[in-house]
Write a protein that holds these residues in place. Structure first.
Motif, mmCIF file in Angstrom:
data_model
loop_
_atom_site.group_PDB
_atom_site.id
_atom_site.type_symbol
_atom_site.label_atom_id
_atom_site.label_comp_id
_atom_site.label_asym_id
_atom_site.label_seq_id
_atom_site.Cartn_x
_atom_site.Cartn_y
_atom_site.Cartn_z
ATOM 1 N N ALA A 178 13.935 -24.951 31.248
ATOM 2 C CA ALA A 178 13.501 -25.275 32.608
ATOM 3 C C ALA A 178 13.951 -26.675 33.004
ATOM 4 O O ALA A 178 14.341 -26.919 34.156
ATOM 5 C CB ALA A 178 11.983 -25.155 32.712
ATOM 6 N N ILE A 179 13.931 -27.600 32.069
ATOM 7 C CA ILE A 179 14.444 -28.953 32.335
ATOM 8 C C ILE A 179 15.918 -28.890 32.711
ATOM 9 O O ILE A 179 16.359 -29.525 33.682
ATOM 10 C CB ILE A 179 14.222 -29.862 31.111
ATOM 11 N N ARG A 180 16.670 -28.113 31.969
ATOM 12 C CA ARG A 180 18.106 -27.980 32.261
ATOM 13 C C ARG A 180 18.330 -27.319 33.622
ATOM 14 O O ARG A 180 19.256 -27.700 34.363
ATOM 15 C CB ARG A 180 18.776 -27.183 31.145
ATOM 16 N N ALA A 181 17.497 -26.342 33.955
ATOM 17 C CA ALA A 181 17.624 -25.687 35.260
ATOM 18 C C ALA A 181 17.339 -26.660 36.392
ATOM 19 O O ALA A 181 17.997 -26.630 37.443
ATOM 20 C CB ALA A 181 16.675 -24.491 35.336
ATOM 21 N N ALA A 182 16.345 -27.532 36.211
ATOM 22 C CA ALA A 182 16.029 -28.526 37.236
ATOM 23 C C ALA A 182 17.194 -29.476 37.454
ATOM 24 O O ALA A 182 17.508 -29.859 38.590
ATOM 25 C CB ALA A 182 14.770 -29.300 36.838
ATOM 26 N N PRO A 217 7.601 -28.272 20.689
ATOM 27 C CA PRO A 217 7.841 -29.476 19.886
ATOM 28 C C PRO A 217 8.441 -30.602 20.722
ATOM 29 O O PRO A 217 9.348 -30.375 21.529
ATOM 30 C CB PRO A 217 8.822 -28.994 18.808
ATOM 31 N N VAL A 218 7.946 -31.803 20.501
ATOM 32 C CA VAL A 218 8.417 -32.937 21.297
ATOM 33 C C VAL A 218 9.915 -33.156 21.113
ATOM 34 O O VAL A 218 10.594 -33.615 22.044
ATOM 35 C CB VAL A 218 7.634 -34.232 20.967
ATOM 36 N N GLU A 219 10.432 -32.815 19.941
ATOM 37 C CA GLU A 219 11.853 -33.018 19.692
ATOM 38 C C GLU A 219 12.703 -32.173 20.638
ATOM 39 O O GLU A 219 13.761 -32.616 21.090
ATOM 40 C CB GLU A 219 12.191 -32.680 18.236
ATOM 41 N N GLU A 220 12.246 -30.967 20.936
ATOM 42 C CA GLU A 220 12.999 -30.088 21.825
ATOM 43 C C GLU A 220 12.973 -30.602 23.262
ATOM 44 O O GLU A 220 13.981 -30.551 23.975
ATOM 45 C CB GLU A 220 12.441 -28.671 21.754
ATOM 46 N N LEU A 240 15.614 -33.685 27.751
ATOM 47 C CA LEU A 240 15.568 -34.819 28.674
ATOM 48 C C LEU A 240 16.769 -35.741 28.456
ATOM 49 O O LEU A 240 17.379 -36.221 29.417
ATOM 50 C CB LEU A 240 14.257 -35.588 28.494
ATOM 51 N N ALA A 241 17.104 -35.987 27.200
ATOM 52 C CA ALA A 241 18.261 -36.840 26.916
ATOM 53 C C ALA A 241 19.553 -36.188 27.389
ATOM 54 O O ALA A 241 20.440 -36.857 27.945
ATOM 55 C CB ALA A 241 18.329 -37.129 25.416
ATOM 56 N N GLU A 242 19.662 -34.893 27.201
ATOM 57 C CA GLU A 242 20.870 -34.164 27.606
ATOM 58 C C GLU A 242 21.080 -34.207 29.104
ATOM 59 O O GLU A 242 22.209 -34.368 29.593
ATOM 60 C CB GLU A 242 20.739 -32.717 27.133
ATOM 61 N N THR A 243 19.988 -34.086 29.853
ATOM 62 C CA THR A 243 20.086 -34.011 31.310
ATOM 63 C C THR A 243 20.000 -35.363 31.993
ATOM 64 O O THR A 243 20.361 -35.499 33.164
ATOM 65 C CB THR A 243 18.964 -33.122 31.873
ATOM 66 N N GLY A 244 19.455 -36.362 31.291
ATOM 67 C CA GLY A 244 19.243 -37.661 31.911
ATOM 68 C C GLY A 244 18.034 -37.701 32.825
ATOM 69 O O GLY A 244 17.846 -38.680 33.560
ATOM 70 N N ILE A 259 7.741 -38.636 24.493
ATOM 71 C CA ILE A 259 8.816 -38.231 25.407
ATOM 72 C C ILE A 259 8.998 -39.218 26.556
ATOM 73 O O ILE A 259 9.669 -38.909 27.539
ATOM 74 C CB ILE A 259 8.599 -36.802 25.946
ATOM 75 N N ASP A 260 8.397 -40.408 26.431
ATOM 76 C CA ASP A 260 8.555 -41.477 27.426
ATOM 77 C C ASP A 260 8.106 -41.046 28.815
ATOM 78 O O ASP A 260 8.811 -41.210 29.812
ATOM 79 C CB ASP A 260 10.013 -41.954 27.467
ATOM 80 N N THR A 261 6.895 -40.509 28.874
ATOM 81 C CA THR A 261 6.305 -40.083 30.147
ATOM 82 C C THR A 261 5.340 -41.151 30.651
ATOM 83 O O THR A 261 4.444 -41.573 29.911
ATOM 84 C CB THR A 261 5.573 -38.741 29.958
ATOM 85 N N PRO A 262 5.469 -41.584 31.918
ATOM 86 C CA PRO A 262 4.695 -42.733 32.390
ATOM 87 C C PRO A 262 3.317 -42.428 32.951
ATOM 88 O O PRO A 262 2.567 -43.364 33.228
ATOM 89 C CB PRO A 262 5.591 -43.313 33.483
ATOM 90 N N SER A 263 2.967 -41.142 33.151
ATOM 91 C CA SER A 263 1.687 -40.823 33.791
ATOM 92 C C SER A 263 1.040 -39.612 33.140
ATOM 93 O O SER A 263 1.726 -38.662 32.740
ATOM 94 C CB SER A 263 1.878 -40.540 35.285
ATOM 95 N N ILE A 264 -0.289 -39.645 33.085
ATOM 96 C CA ILE A 264 -1.080 -38.522 32.566
ATOM 97 C C ILE A 264 -2.174 -38.200 33.560
ATOM 98 O O ILE A 264 -2.942 -39.088 33.973
ATOM 99 C CB ILE A 264 -1.714 -38.865 31.213
ATOM 100 N N HIS A 265 -2.240 -36.934 33.973
ATOM 101 C CA HIS A 265 -3.323 -36.460 34.831
ATOM 102 C C HIS A 265 -4.482 -36.034 33.942
ATOM 103 O O HIS A 265 -4.383 -35.053 33.200
ATOM 104 C CB HIS A 265 -2.822 -35.292 35.689
ATOM 105 N N VAL A 266 -5.589 -36.754 34.020
ATOM 106 C CA VAL A 266 -6.798 -36.418 33.268
ATOM 107 C C VAL A 266 -7.639 -35.466 34.122
ATOM 108 O O VAL A 266 -8.151 -35.842 35.174
ATOM 109 C CB VAL A 266 -7.595 -37.683 32.906
ATOM 110 N N MET A 267 -7.770 -34.237 33.653
ATOM 111 C CA MET A 267 -8.451 -33.204 34.424
ATOM 112 C C MET A 267 -9.967 -33.313 34.276
ATOM 113 O O MET A 267 -10.482 -33.458 33.160
ATOM 114 C CB MET A 267 -7.959 -31.829 34.001
#
Length: 254
Positions: A19-23, A40-43, A48-52, A96-104
């Motif tokens: 889905a990341i690649r499709a985006a 898995p975080v590695e995947e 993310l690295a592949e697509t930038g 995965i270097d994500t800057p935000s978390i939505h706490v539900m």
């Protein structure tokens, strides 16, 4: 104007890395998701690295969905579960270097729920701050999520003020806000100091933003005039093949 694909809804029939690649192929500038924890975080990192692309945000887990739970942090007596979910989200976001978390928040009401939510948010903000991560809270509308603790931007702004953490921000989802409060552009301007992320979908059917009662060409123009710096989150239900719904992406980019 830049846009982020919410992969909780868009290309949801594909594994998250695909889905990341499709985006990326569709022309999105970033991605975001709901609950990536079974991947898995590695995947995810590799895609993310592949697509930038950067993963802008993810959610804490809902809890026991078989029992109808939709978040844990406003549930009195569930502090251990809520904080375990927060720790899980922070660990994944850091990986995965994500800057935000939505706490539900979850389904709750009353003073005890308010106290539990504020305490858990304080914990989340303290744990996230060393990693440069913002904590987001999102009002949900009463039609899609009846009984959800957090329903309006004013309620969210009061919570943000009372918690007093600089990394606690509002997730301003135009779809939810329009259904509950309306007056989108005035609210966007007034709430800009506490907004951490903006999402959108058509109203009332939560489809692509090229239909319905909200003129997103106008709304996005206001957001552009605000000097909003980060991609807006396309969190809509495509109702079929995602690629077939993306005509708006070029038309509304401006």
């Amino acid at each position: 104007m830049k846009f982020s694909a919410n992969l909780g809804f868009l290309w949801a029939d594909r594994p998250l890395p695909d889905a990341i690649r499709a985006a990326k192929a569709a022309g999105f500038d970033a991605v975001e998701c709901h609950w990536p924890y079974e991947v898995p975080v590695e995947e995810v990192s590799a895609a993310l690295a592949e697509t930038g692309l950067r993963m802008l945000g993810l959610n804490t887990v809902r809890g026991n969905t078989a029992k109808g739970e939709n978040g844990l942090s406003a549930l009195p007596g569930r502090e251990d579960d809520a904080r375990a979910a927060i720790d899980q989200a922070i660990a994944y976001a850091v990986a995965i270097d994500t800057p935000s978390i939505h706490v539900m928040a979850g389904f709750a009401t009353g003073d005890a729920a308010s106290e539990a939510f504020r305490a858990n948010l304080s914990y989340a903000c303290a744990q996230a701050a060393p990693h440069g991560i913002s904590i987001l809270i999102e009002p949900l509308n009463r039609y899609d999520a009846p009984g959800y603790f957090l329903t309006t931007t004013e309620q969210a702004r009061e919570i943000i003020a009372r918690v007093g953490a600089p990394n606690l921000k509002l997730m301003f989802d135009c779809y939810h806000v329009q259904l509950m409060e309306g007056d989108l552009t005035h609210r966007l301007r007034a709430l800009q100091p506490v907004i951490g992320h903006i999402q959108f979908a058509s109203v009332p059917d939560r489809a692509a933003p090229d239909r319905g009662e909200v003129n997103y060409a106008h709304v996005f123009g206001v957001v552009r005039d605000m000097g909003w710096p980060t991609p807006l989150g396309a969190e809509y239900k495509p109702g079929g093949d995602t690629d077939a719904t993306l005509g708006w992406l070029k038309d509304l980019r401006g």
